[in-house]
Design a protein around this motif. Structure first.
Motif: not given
Length: 298
Positions: A91, A97, A101-102, A105, A117, A134, A138, A142
């Motif tokens: 990223t 986010v 991207e979600k 994940v 990451l 950021k 994230f 996770h």
């Protein structure tokens, strides 16, 4: 004892996945441009350092598909998370986010694969505040095995990323010969190099409607030259005119830039001849997609 590590590199479009693959390999096998969705197929790079062989899989960015080609690309990105030892989610350090991207994940979580990451483009970072925000965003989604700030352009953080990856190596004989750079045939790499030059030289609306087919690729008997015939396919007659350019100037520029990179990749001089053809709607044609190598064998 020989060791292996299968790594998939995932992320939304244009975050630097292909640049990271090239940086990790120390060689350019994946094309790079400032346009999103540059990568269409999964590209596997192979790096053998001492006893450890890294098998690195670059993927198309996850996006909302608008054609059968787009659906193929999204499936390639999703499927790549399965059957690997570790995923590297790339990223940028700035911005929120994204939904894409979600989704990535969530896919990582479903597969149960360890994930690192990688916060890319820190060579452009003046203030760490944005990057820390950021990382926190994230982390709320996770439990990553590690967070590594990197620059695929400058190489900053790459050694740290390798150190984190090494924790997931498994013992076993190497899957590829130690001098292997990629599982892609030479024709595929040559085709992608030419497509990169299209991406870099043409207006935004044209490149994603183009594809490259290598019609002939033959080394001369004396081994001194490679003859390559390539067809560039576009979707509209007006696009053909733009690709060729006034008095053929644009096509000549694209071919010259491509030839220089192809010669570096193959290690010998090349005679590259390019033609442009129109095939309307090829991105939504199953037959045309298969002709260009976009095959879903899963």
């Amino acid at each position: 004892m020989p060791k292996n590590l299968f790594v998939t590199i995932v992320g939304r479009p244009n975050v630097g996945k292909s640049s990271l693959l090239n940086r990790l390999l120390g060689e350019k096998i994946a094309i790079v441009s400032d346009k999103p969705q540059t990568t269409r197929n999964r590209i596997t790079g192979v790096l053998t350092q001492g006893e450890t062989q890294y098998v690195l899989i670059d993927t198309p960015g996850l996006h909302k598909p608008k054609s059968k080609l787009g659906k193929f690309m999204v499936k390639q990105a999703g499927d790549s998370v399965s059957d690997v030892d570790v995923a590297v989610l790339v990223t940028e350090w700035e911005g929120p986010v994204t939904n894409a991207e979600k989704e990535l994940v969530e896919g990582i979580r479903r597969c149960g694969v360890p994930a690192i990451l990688a916060i890319n483009k820190i060579d452009l970072l003046a203030d760490k505040t944005g990057m820390l925000e950021k990382i926190a965003a994230f982390a709320a989604l996770h439990d990553f095995e590690a967070v590594v700030p990197i620059s695929a352009v400058s190489g900053e953080g790459i050694d740290t990323l390798f150190s984190e990856l090494d924790r997931f190596c498994s013992e076993g004989e190497h899957f590829f010969p130690d001098d292997t750079l990629t599982d892609q045939p030479e024709r595929a790499v040559v085709s992608e190099i030419l497509r990169e030059k299209l991406l870099r030289n043409l207006r935004d609306e044209i490149p994603h409607g183009t594809a490259v087919l290598i019609e002939r690729m033959r080394e001369r008997e004396d081994g001194a030259m490679m003859d390559i015939d390539a067809t560039i396919v576009c979707e509209r007659e007006s696009h053909k005119g733009i690709i060729i350019g006034r008095q053929g100037a644009m096509l000549k520029k694209i071919a010259t830039e491509a030839r220089q990179d192809i010669e570096r990749f193959l290690g010998l001089p090349c005679n590259l001849q390019c033609w442009v053809k129109v095939r309307e709607g090829w991105r939504d044609s199953d037959t045309q997609l298969k002709n260009f190598g976009f095959r879903d064998d899963g």
